[in-house]
Design an enzyme around this catalytic site. Structure first.
Site, PDB file in Angstrom:
ATOM      1  N   GLU A  72       0.784  -1.243   0.000  1.00  0.00           N
ATOM      2  CA  GLU A  72       0.000   0.000   0.000  1.00  0.00           C
ATOM      3  C   GLU A  72       0.813   1.290   0.000  1.00  0.00           C
ATOM      4  O   GLU A  72       0.261   2.361   0.251  1.00  0.00           O
ATOM      5  CB  GLU A  72      -1.005   0.005   1.166  1.00  0.00           C
ATOM      6  CG  GLU A  72      -2.053  -1.100   1.040  1.00  0.00           C
ATOM      7  CD  GLU A  72      -3.082  -1.096   2.165  1.00  0.00           C
ATOM      8  OE1 GLU A  72      -2.848  -0.432   3.199  1.00  0.00           O
ATOM      9  OE2 GLU A  72      -4.124  -1.765   2.014  1.00  0.00           O
ATOM     10  N   GLU A 126      -6.961  -7.947  -1.488  1.00  0.00           N
ATOM     11  CA  GLU A 126      -7.191  -7.678  -0.067  1.00  0.00           C
ATOM     12  C   GLU A 126      -8.600  -7.128   0.111  1.00  0.00           C
ATOM     13  O   GLU A 126      -8.967  -6.137  -0.526  1.00  0.00           O
ATOM     14  CB  GLU A 126      -6.156  -6.696   0.478  1.00  0.00           C
ATOM     15  CG  GLU A 126      -6.107  -6.652   2.001  1.00  0.00           C
ATOM     16  CD  GLU A 126      -4.976  -5.766   2.520  1.00  0.00           C
ATOM     17  OE1 GLU A 126      -3.832  -5.936   2.067  1.00  0.00           O
ATOM     18  OE2 GLU A 126      -5.260  -4.904   3.364  1.00  0.00           O
TER      19      GLU A 126
END
Length: 755
Positions: free
Chosen positions: A334, A431
């Protein structure tokens, strides 16, 4: 004698006032994570006095090896500094300071093996194997890379013999080892007369491994012998197969394959797992998406830090690349998204500096090393990322969550999770998830009676995700009646149960959406070839996104995953008043099946049912096999309404159940009409190492949950819709038990027991 001391400086952290009084030494008990926080704020010295069992003067090289030290430390022998460390992922963190799913237990010191190693002449440091297939020659080959520490003052000649008996391959080479660190790379061609069986992920074939012996024979009779397992694998990173995620080790990984999963992601905010983890994944056919240990943060790029990172990446790739289970290297978690969405409020004037630092770290250093050390696997800079599109934009996309490219992370706790139209039609869902609470039997070990309330200080303390407890109740309340019992303990247990129902049903809807999207592209979106939900396992007894509780107990979600990741699955959904059923197949061959659809609710007898003609279910596809307007379905089934009926369906062949059964609710269950509290009984008997639970019910029962408390093991099915009078469920114990213990421990809960 010698004295080895490892000294660590005080950690940085907030001031902690007088800690709570310890009621037990268990760090997980109640508020003990706060009581132990002082540990990270102090200096620590690990020391040991020892005598070497040999005369070190007779050896050319004597190494004191620390496999892992966390993190900044000075190492002294007899009060003389012999080394320093500043990277816990080098041989000589980052979630230990808490996350929204774990406690704050900052670790310090020795976390892997320490040993003394001695040798003359040379020592084998790294030994890696990389298989490949030459299409033109139609032959398998094996690249063997050997790295040595040569302590001889002159070059060392050696004979290297490679023997793989089952592949009829034996080759001998003359190699030269030069003083210092010496690297030898050889390509061994596998005999064309040998039939090579490839390594396949779980559910797609065997995990074939070949025993290999490598002998290095040097002067004066000095030799090194290495025993290895060789696996031959094709890695085609076009996402042509659906990847599913996503005792810790064998028990954990067996629970993974038992739930029909074939892939896990080792997340960049944790640690590189121990060797046994990757060995077992090789054995079980679990594909590993391996993050490097960078997550949700901005990292420096000064020269000393880059040197440390380069050493870390080189060591980890060399150590891990021989495992066939590793299919992908990922630079970080991320961090591309963090810059794109400006998580850290960077000013516009400074943003270019962070762009440059990002490319320097993940492209010019990490990527460069990975591609040099391992040419057999792809590398992506981040997750989520737009892949080649991010590359076109200078490695940092304006929108890394773009569903047209790469992979996507997606969380939404407030919108209705039963509404599939809210989910991204992405190429790869890497995710996603929802929280739930662990079982009461898991919580009771670390709590006191005063804690057994959803709003207690203990419950609030365990929840590290902002507004997480409220979000779970909000999501559950959209479709279920929330517990209202005046008995505080029953209300707490009912709430725990309902959060697990909510989590399981939410992930079912979302994952089934991803699976049925794999064969279609609509307006450039779709062709979803992977789903890895967050997260697999818990590290403490607290609410989280995990499907496995601390200790390994299966939550309801894990049982649901066994169904929604099944290799053959019918999936139902509604769109504009029309009910559709898709067949989803991960099988390698076409199959011929019949779809059976039934409608029922207030009775165990079907209001109506139908069977299609024989259908050809295409291998590796997700295609529509049935559609009917809801209004027509209601009319065909007589007195059915959305509130009084549920649709169940499955695929069968010759009268035998061939797929997991599935269901579709036509309304929220809090609005259900005719759904009565079921009386469910269970009889238990033993059959070998397993136990048979025979359940009988007098009414349809949604989300039937069997719990045997602290008895460790798993059921063959759980959390199911019981739509027949009788059902057999197997229990697989992980420790010895007896029928009487199971009878005493068993509790049975279904949705209508919640009051």
């Amino acid at each position: 004698g010698s004295n080895v001391a490892l000294e660590l400086p005080p950690g940085a952290g907030p001031f902690v006032p007088t800690p709570p009084v310890l009621q037990t030494t268990d760090p997980y008990y109640r508020f003990n994570d706060l009581a132990y926080r002082w540990i990270s704020l102090d200096n620590w010295t690990y020391s040991r006095t020892f005598k070497t069992p040999f005369d070190v003067s007779k050896w050319q090289r004597v190494n004191l090896v620390f496999e892992g030290v966390d993190t900044v430390a000075e190492i002294l022998v007899n009060n003389i500094t012999v080394g320093t460390t500043d990277n816990m992922f080098n041989r000589y963190e980052q979630c230990s300071f808490s996350w929204d799913w774990g406690p704050s237990f900052p670790t310090q010191g020795i976390w892997k093996d320490v040993r003394i190693e001695t040798y003359n002449l040379c020592h084998l440091i790294y030994f890696t194997l990389t298989p490949s297939y030459g299409k033109s020659a139609q032959q398998w080959s094996l690249e063997i890379e050997s790295s040595f520490d040569v302590v001889s003052a002159k070059p060392v000649a050696a004979l290297m013999t490679v023997n793989i008996p089952k592949l009829q391959t034996r080759e001998t080479y003359t190699i030269q080892l030069h003083p210092g660190e010496s690297r030898v790379v050889l390509l061994v061609n596998i005999s064309k007369s040998a039939a090579v069986e490839t390594w396949w992920p779980n559910g797609h074939g065997n995990q074939t491994a070949y025993s290999m012996t490598t002998m290095f024979l040097m002067e004066a009779g000095y030799s090194i012998e290495k025993f290895s397992k060789v696996c031959y694998i094709f890695i085609l990173f076009t996402l042509e197969r659906f990847k599913k995620t996503l005792n810790w080790l064998r028990l954990l990984l067996l629970s993974t394959v038992d739930a029909n999963m074939n892939a896990l992601r080792v997340w960049g905010g944790g640690v590189y797992e121990q060797d046994e983890f990757y060995d077992i994944c090789d054995e079980l056919g679990i594909m590993i998406w391996q993050d490097f240990m960078f997550a949700c943060a901005l990292y420096p790029t000064d020269q000393s830090y880059l040197e440390s990172v380069r050493a870390e990446i080189t060591h980890q790739v060399k150590s891990l690349k021989s495992h066939p289970s590793i299919i992908l290297w990922s630079g970080n978690n991320e961090n591309e998204a963090a810059i794109a969405d400006n998580w850290f409020s960077i000013t516009h004037a400074e943003m270019e500096i962070y762009f440059k630092d990002y490319v320097t770290l993940y492209v010019k250093n990490i990527r460069e090393i990975v591609l040099a050390e391992d040419k057999s696997r792809p590398y992506i800079t981040s997750s989520p990322t737009n892949g080649v599109e991010s590359v076109k934009e200078g490695w940092l996309s304006q929108n890394p969550y773009d569903t047209h490219y790469g992979d996507t992370h997606f969380y939404n706790y407030l919108s209705d999770c039963w509404n599939w139209t809210g989910y991204p039609k992405t190429r790869f869902a890497s995710e996603y998830g929802f929280q739930s609470w662990p079982s009461f039997s898991t919580l009771v070990k670390v709590s006191a009676a005063e804690d057994w309330s959803y709003t207690s200080n203990f419950s609030l303390h365990l929840q590290h995700h902002e507004a997480g407890n409220d979000q779970m109740l909000h999501q559950a309340g959209l479709h279920f009646k929330l517990p209202q019992s005046t008995d505080p303990l029953k209300k707490f247990k009912d709430t725990i149960y309902l959060t697990q129902v909510m989590q399981a049903q939410c992930l079912k809807v979302e994952t089934e959406f991803y699976r049925r999207s794999q064969s279609e592209i609509i307006k450039g979106e779709g062709h979803t070839m992977g789903a890895l939900y967050w997260q697999l396992n818990d590290i403490w007894q607290a609410p989280s996104w995990a499907s496995l509780e601390y200790g390994g107990k299966w939550k309801m979600l894990h049982y649901f995953a066994r169904h929604f990741f099944a290799p053959l699955l019918p999936v139902g959904y509604e769109d504009n008043g029309v009910f559709y059923i898709y067949s989803v197949s991960d099988l390698h061959l076409d199959c011929h099946l019949t779809l059976k659809v039934s409608v029922q609710w207030s009775s165990l007898e079907s209001v109506c049912s139908l069977a299609t003609e024989e259908l050809t279910i295409k291998a590796g596809s997700a295609v529509p096999i049935y559609k009917e307007p809801i209004n027509d379905l209601m009319k065909r089934c007589g007195n059915c309404t959305r509130q009084s009926c549920v649709v169940t369906f499955y695929l069968e062949s010759g009268g035998w159940l061939s797929s997991s059964g599935n269901y579709h609710f036509l309304s929220s269950l809090k609005d259900a009409v005719g759904l009565e509290k079921a009386e469910i009984s269970a009889t238990i008997s033993q059959q070998g190492d397993q136990y048979i639970f025979v359940l009988q019910t007098n009414a349809i029962a949604p989300f039937v949950w069997l719990d045997v408390g602290i008895v460790q093991g798993r059921f063959s099915d759980n959390g199911f819709l019981m739509a027949q009078k009788r059902k057999e469920v197997l229990f697989y114990p992980w420790q010895p038990t007896i029928v009487e213990e199971l009878e005493k421990s068993l509790s049975l809960t279904s949705l209508m027991d919640i009051s």
